[in-house]
Motif scaffolding. Structure first.
Motif, PDB file in Angstrom:
ATOM      1  N   PRO A 148       6.544  16.211   3.038  1.00 12.87           N
ATOM      2  CA  PRO A 148       5.126  15.867   3.927  1.00 12.87           C
ATOM      3  C   PRO A 148       4.086  16.691   3.675  1.00 12.87           C
ATOM      4  CG  PRO A 148       6.997  15.932   5.145  1.00 12.87           C
ATOM      5  CD  PRO A 148       7.447  16.324   3.920  1.00 12.87           C
ATOM      6  N   GLY A 149       2.862  16.281   3.229  1.00 16.89           N
ATOM      7  CA  GLY A 149       1.658  17.058   3.068  1.00 16.89           C
ATOM      8  C   GLY A 149       1.356  17.181   1.522  1.00 16.89           C
ATOM      9  N   GLU A 150       1.981  16.585   0.626  1.00 15.19           N
ATOM     10  CA  GLU A 150       1.863  16.601  -0.954  1.00 15.19           C
ATOM     11  C   GLU A 150       1.413  15.274  -1.213  1.00 15.19           C
ATOM     12  OE1 GLU A 150       5.231  17.859  -2.919  1.00 15.19           O
ATOM     13  OE2 GLU A 150       4.943  19.931  -2.289  1.00 15.19           O
ATOM     14  N   SER A 151       0.301  15.296  -1.823  1.00 13.41           N
ATOM     15  CA  SER A 151      -0.591  13.828  -2.226  1.00 13.41           C
ATOM     16  C   SER A 151       0.136  13.195  -3.045  1.00 13.41           C
ATOM     17  CB  SER A 151      -1.872  14.320  -2.742  1.00 13.41           C
ATOM     18  OG  SER A 151      -2.706  13.197  -3.020  1.00 13.41           O
ATOM     19  N   ASP A 152      -0.290  11.884  -2.751  1.00 17.30           N
ATOM     20  CA  ASP A 152       0.377  10.747  -3.718  1.00 17.30           C
ATOM     21  C   ASP A 152      -0.536  10.420  -4.791  1.00 17.30           C
ATOM     22  OD1 ASP A 152       2.398   9.858  -1.721  1.00 17.30           O
ATOM     23  OD2 ASP A 152       1.216   8.843  -0.764  1.00 17.30           O
ATOM     24  N   GLY A 153      -1.796  10.831  -4.685  1.00 16.17           N
ATOM     25  CA  GLY A 153      -2.439  10.608  -5.890  1.00 16.17           C
ATOM     26  C   GLY A 153      -4.015  11.019  -5.481  1.00 16.17           C
ATOM     27  N   ALA A 154      -4.974  11.321  -6.401  1.00 13.23           N
ATOM     28  CA  ALA A 154      -6.595  11.533  -6.018  1.00 13.23           C
ATOM     29  C   ALA A 154      -7.199  10.485  -5.565  1.00 13.23           C
ATOM     30  CB  ALA A 154      -7.006  12.389  -7.179  1.00 13.23           C
ATOM     31  N   SER A 155      -8.202  10.744  -4.760  1.00 16.32           N
ATOM     32  CA  SER A 155      -8.898   9.418  -4.150  1.00 16.32           C
ATOM     33  C   SER A 155     -10.244   9.265  -5.146  1.00 16.32           C
ATOM     34  CB  SER A 155      -9.502   9.871  -2.799  1.00 16.32           C
ATOM     35  OG  SER A 155      -9.995  10.790  -2.680  1.00 16.32           O
ATOM     36  N   SER A 156     -10.362  10.153  -6.053  1.00 12.61           N
ATOM     37  CA  SER A 156     -11.247   9.986  -7.179  1.00 12.61           C
ATOM     38  C   SER A 156     -10.793  10.806  -8.464  1.00 12.61           C
ATOM     39  CB  SER A 156     -12.531  10.298  -6.954  1.00 12.61           C
ATOM     40  OG  SER A 156     -12.515  11.793  -6.664  1.00 12.61           O
ATOM     41  N   ALA A 157     -11.498  10.464  -9.482  1.00 12.51           N
ATOM     42  CA  ALA A 157     -10.865  10.927 -10.881  1.00 12.51           C
ATOM     43  C   ALA A 157     -11.345  12.347 -10.954  1.00 12.51           C
ATOM     44  CB  ALA A 157     -11.750  10.036 -11.806  1.00 12.51           C
ATOM     45  N   VAL A 158     -10.338  12.986 -11.174  1.00 14.89           N
ATOM     46  CA  VAL A 158     -10.196  14.294 -11.357  1.00 14.89           C
ATOM     47  C   VAL A 158      -9.615  14.763 -12.567  1.00 14.89           C
ATOM     48  CG1 VAL A 158      -9.371  16.597 -10.341  1.00 14.89           C
ATOM     49  CG2 VAL A 158      -9.797  14.664  -8.832  1.00 14.89           C
ATOM     50  N   ALA A 159     -10.477  15.593 -13.400  1.00 19.78           N
ATOM     51  CA  ALA A 159      -9.955  16.204 -14.826  1.00 19.78           C
ATOM     52  C   ALA A 159      -8.727  17.109 -14.288  1.00 19.78           C
ATOM     53  CB  ALA A 159     -11.318  16.903 -15.429  1.00 19.78           C
ATOM     54  N   ASN A 160      -7.470  16.970 -15.226  1.00 18.11           N
ATOM     55  CA  ASN A 160      -6.475  17.645 -14.994  1.00 18.11           C
ATOM     56  C   ASN A 160      -5.860  17.929 -16.411  1.00 18.11           C
ATOM     57  OD1 ASN A 160      -3.951  15.711 -14.744  1.00 18.11           O
ATOM     58  ND2 ASN A 160      -5.894  14.839 -13.872  1.00 18.11           N
ATOM     59  N   ASN A 190       1.063  -1.135  -0.057  1.00 17.88           N
ATOM     60  CA  ASN A 190      -0.103   0.160   0.259  1.00 17.88           C
ATOM     61  C   ASN A 190       0.947   1.177  -0.078  1.00 17.88           C
ATOM     62  OD1 ASN A 190      -2.152  -1.683   0.034  1.00 17.88           O
ATOM     63  ND2 ASN A 190      -2.710  -1.098   2.174  1.00 17.88           N
ATOM     64  N   TRP A 191       0.524   2.226  -0.969  1.00 25.45           N
ATOM     65  CA  TRP A 191       1.444   3.320  -1.318  1.00 25.45           C
ATOM     66  C   TRP A 191       0.838   4.593  -1.337  1.00 25.45           C
ATOM     67  CZ3 TRP A 191       0.249   5.927  -5.564  1.00 25.45           C
ATOM     68  CH2 TRP A 191      -0.938   5.209  -6.333  1.00 25.45           C
ATOM     69  N   CYS A 192      -0.359   4.697  -1.249  1.00 24.03           N
ATOM     70  CA  CYS A 192      -1.074   6.075  -1.543  1.00 24.03           C
ATOM     71  C   CYS A 192      -1.685   6.469  -0.272  1.00 24.03           C
ATOM     72  CB  CYS A 192      -2.215   5.994  -2.655  1.00 24.03           C
ATOM     73  SG  CYS A 192      -2.582   7.422  -3.381  1.00 24.03           S
ATOM     74  N   ASN A 193      -1.211   7.928   0.385  1.00 23.69           N
ATOM     75  CA  ASN A 193      -1.802   8.587   1.381  1.00 23.69           C
ATOM     76  C   ASN A 193      -2.421   7.782   2.473  1.00 23.69           C
ATOM     77  OD1 ASN A 193      -1.681  10.832  -0.545  1.00 23.69           O
ATOM     78  ND2 ASN A 193      -3.433  10.335  -1.595  1.00 23.69           N
ATOM     79  N   GLN A 194      -1.413   7.010   3.104  1.00 30.16           N
ATOM     80  CA  GLN A 194      -1.607   6.110   4.162  1.00 30.16           C
ATOM     81  C   GLN A 194      -2.175   6.757   5.435  1.00 30.16           C
ATOM     82  OE1 GLN A 194      -1.655   2.321   3.450  1.00 30.16           O
ATOM     83  NE2 GLN A 194      -1.893   3.540   1.738  1.00 30.16           N
ATOM     84  N   MET A 248      -7.390  -4.064   1.765  1.00 28.91           N
ATOM     85  CA  MET A 248      -7.837  -2.701   1.472  1.00 28.91           C
ATOM     86  C   MET A 248      -6.893  -1.757   1.217  1.00 28.91           C
ATOM     87  SD  MET A 248     -11.227  -2.547   1.853  1.00 28.91           S
ATOM     88  CE  MET A 248     -11.517  -0.809   2.116  1.00 28.91           C
ATOM     89  N   SER A 249      -6.837  -0.333   0.471  1.00 31.31           N
ATOM     90  CA  SER A 249      -5.865   0.489   0.086  1.00 31.31           C
ATOM     91  C   SER A 249      -5.401   1.206   1.237  1.00 31.31           C
ATOM     92  CB  SER A 249      -6.440   1.121  -0.910  1.00 31.31           C
ATOM     93  OG  SER A 249      -7.170   2.218  -0.380  1.00 31.31           O
ATOM     94  N   GLY A 250      -6.009   1.452   2.393  1.00 32.30           N
ATOM     95  CA  GLY A 250      -5.628   2.020   3.561  1.00 32.30           C
ATOM     96  C   GLY A 250      -5.277   3.444   3.190  1.00 32.30           C
ATOM     97  N   ALA A 251      -5.856   3.973   2.166  1.00 37.68           N
ATOM     98  CA  ALA A 251      -5.926   5.415   1.881  1.00 37.68           C
ATOM     99  C   ALA A 251      -6.736   6.345   2.246  1.00 37.68           C
ATOM    100  CB  ALA A 251      -5.930   5.619   0.009  1.00 37.68           C
TER     101      ALA A 251
END
Length: 674
Positions: A404-416, A374-378, A440-443
């Motif tokens: 620290p404080g910079e996201s690993d990735g969005a928790s839902s799809a975001v247009a960008n 598990n690697w994303c926003n734990q 479970m992802s643990g995010a």
């Protein structure tokens, strides 16, 4: 989980929104010149003078505090307690070289680093992540990057070449520039390509076309040609490459890249592990050698036959295997400790119950993730060890590469328009896949795009920090301690010098002392005495000591003390080499130790031998990077076939495990070279 099925940590891309920059630009400017490094100082150096190349760039230097990250952290409740910590600058796309949406570009950061060096009167390490390979992040979706799998030409001419041109500017010659080269790329070729159970079509493509290997080689060659650049290649983490079937092939792939596109192993300063990941620095409550009712810890569901349980043991093993594969014997490791503290109320106070091996491991492990893949926003993660130079033999530094404080990735799809997709491993409702054994992802929920500021995560990291962060907004004391006085040599043998000094005084209290032999940091201690061992007989040494306080300030150096060790007479040194002994872990019934062998002669050695006599009943059980014989308490270690030749002034080493009962005192070593 079978070897090689663990997911790497993919998306670690700092970026800054225009709205956030507008709010924080004033604060960023205020900290750009005043932010202080937490790493030890050796000597003052003009920022205009070219920096001499050193074995470990972090020793004797400050580290650049990114004013953009510092301002964002300081704007958070309690954030000023850590906002002066050094973090890396990320170049994740071509546009980032000149700055995106009003953010600082590479030259602006380098200029700020020079200004910090001038203000502090000391050398400064500038940390930069180089991350834009063609077909980047082939096993995940959170940020596949801007370059397609075949665009190696653009990578070279539009990304690496401009970076190299800027870094080679004489205006930055006084900086020590540390690069982290292309995180996640080469390890993906080992576990996620070529017919593995977790292979992806994109990783298969990148393995087939060779652009990861040739791209990394090109970056190493171009940047390594700059005298004050120190390249570190990303080497995954223990929960990704720690199995025997992964670690050896990973070293081979990194060696292939290090000798591709004009690069040589001389362009590699070392490797970095746990980049932007959450693996524990050290698991204090169990070791890989523990058993429960005859069942090995390796058989637990958490460890799952891995060879390592934390990043320290993995980093040292990776270093040993890399040296054996032909990398320089003096390479060092970096460990990213930005988010692997795992403190707070959920931190176990001791080992788990020995009712079963799973209860023992799960009850005692400080890494509280559902699974090491598990690697994303734990959720539950905390800030780890603060950046620190040379914390252990073979480890160049603990670093905060992931801000620290910079996201690993969005928790839902975001247009960008940043090339960042949606990976379900960042979705807190996701029940997992083969790469994390369907856990479970643990995010954390409500996460923004990778690299965007994630306030809830920053607050979680502060709350769960280990070591804990001081209450409130931290200290604002800027007064350095007084310099230690009365430095004397209380004893000297042919292989050691014992030092003592009078304590320094300070407004917020002295927390420790840094001992320097010449310009080299040899110890950090809370005592007012230290014994420097592994020295050569009949040799002159010079010592100074500096004090540190609770606010991170460092005193001026004490008056220098010159000491000449007596002639050998059977002591612990020789004309050709010295050996130093360090206990890296001790669990009461056994311990691990590292021995560093240094060539003190004027020419390369052909071979070496280290001998000692244990004072107790210690018994060596296994030894690596050497050949050992033990008769009673007397131990002899001869070099292995690949590390007998040590360049003048160079070092190599070996390590071992041993059992014992009673006292475990450090023996006096004798080193001879041919």
């Amino acid at each position: 989980m079978a070897p090689g099925r663990v997911r790497p940590p993919p998306e670690r891309i700092p970026s800054v929104s225009a709205q956030l920059l507008s709010r924080l630009r004033t604060a960023a400017a205020a900290v750009a010149l005043s932010a202080a490094s937490v790493l030890p100082i050796a000597t003052a150096q003009s920022a205009h003078a070219a920096a001499a190349r050193v074995d470990n760039p972090y020793v004797g230097a400050g580290v650049y505090v990114n004013p953009e990250w510092s301002a964002r952290a300081a704007a958070e409740p309690g954030g000023t307690a850590v906002s002066d910590q050094p973090t890396a600058v990320w170049l994740d796309r071509i546009a980032a070289i000149n700055g995106v949406n009003g953010s600082m570009g590479l030259r602006a950061h380098l200029n700020a680093a020079v200004a910090q060096s001038q203000a502090a009167g000391r050398p400064v390490v500038f940390q930069v992540v180089v991350y834009d390979l063609p077909g980047r992040d082939c096993a995940a979706l959170a940020s596949n990057g801007e370059l397609g799998p075949t665009e190696i030409g653009r990578y070279r001419s539009e990304f690496i070449d401009p970076i190299a041109t800027i870094l080679a500017d004489p205006a930055y010659a006084s900086l020590r520039i540390v690069t982290t080269i292309e995180i996640d790329s080469l390890p993906n070729l080992v576990t996620n390509a070529g017919g593995t159970a977790t292979a992806t079509p994109q990783c298969d493509t990148m393995k087939a076309n060779g652009n990861y290997v040739t791209g990394v080689g090109y970056a190493l060659a171009k940047l390594g040609a700059i005298p004050n650049v120190y390249n570190y290649i990303d080497a995954g983490h223990h929960g990704w490459l720690g199995w025997d079937s992964n670690l050896g092939p990973a070293v081979d792939v990194l060696k292939q890249a290090a000798t591709a596109s004009g690069s040589t192993v001389a362009d590699v300063q070392g490797f970095i592990v746990n980049t932007a990941n959450y693996s524990a620095l050290k698991e204090p409550n169990f070791t890989i050698d523990d058993t429960v009712n005859g069942t090995s810890v390796r058989q637990s569901k958490w460890v799952d036959w891995n060879r390592y349980v934390d990043e320290t043991t993995y980093a040292k093993a990776f270093r040993d295997k890399a040296v054996a594969a032909g990398f320089d014997a003096n390479i060092g490791m970096l460990i990213d400790t930005s988010r692997n503290g795992w403190g707070g109320a959920g931190r176990p106070a001791g080992p788990g119950p020995k009712t079963s091996v799973d209860a023992y491991v799960d009850g005692g492990r400080i890494d509280r993730r559902f699974q090491t893949g598990n690697w994303c926003n734990q959720s539950g993660a905390g800030l780890g060890e603060r950046p620190k130079a040379a914390p252990e033999a073979g480890i160049d530094a603990y670093v905060w590469v992931k801000p620290p404080g910079e996201s690993d990735g969005a928790s839902s799809a975001v247009a960008n328009d940043e090339g960042k997709g949606f990976d379900r491993m960042c979705d807190p409702t996701y029940t997992g896949n083969a790469r994390n054994n369907n856990n479970m992802s643990g995010a954390l929920p409500n996460a923004p795009l990778a690299g965007h500021w994630f306030s809830a995560q920053f607050q979680e990291l502060l709350k769960n920090a280990y070591p804990p962060v001081g209450g409130g907004g931290g200290t604002t004391d800027t007064t350095a301690p007084t310099a230690p006085t009365g430095l004397t040599a209380t004893a000297a043998t042919s292989s050691s010098v014992s030092l003592a000094w009078t304590a320094a005084t300070d407004n917020v209290g002295v927390t420790g002392y840094d001992v320097y032999r010449g310009a080299t940091l040899v110890a950090s201690t809370s005592a007012t005495s230290y014994t420097d061992s592994g020295l050569s007989a009949a040799t002159a040494y010079s010592y100074t000591v500096r004090a540190r306080d609770a606010a991170g300030n460092v005193s001026a150096a004490s008056a220098a003390l010159a000491v000449t060790t007596p002639g050998s007479g059977g002591g612990g040194g020789s004309a050709g080499c010295t050996a130093t002994y360090r206990i890296s872990s001790d669990w009461g019934a056994g311990f691990n130790a590292d021995v560093t062998v240094t060539n003190t002669g004027a020419s390369a050695t052909k071979g070496w031998k280290v001998t000692w006599t244990f004072a107790g009943n210690q018994q060596v059980t296994n030894l690596w990077n050497g050949a050992v014989t033990q008769s009673g308490s007397a131990v002899t270690v001869l070099n292995a076939g690949y590390n007998g030749a040590i360049a003048a002034g160079g070092s190599t080493g070996f390590g071992f495990g041993a059992s014992y009962s009673g006292a475990n005192t450090v023996p006096t070593l004798t080193c001879t070279a041919s």
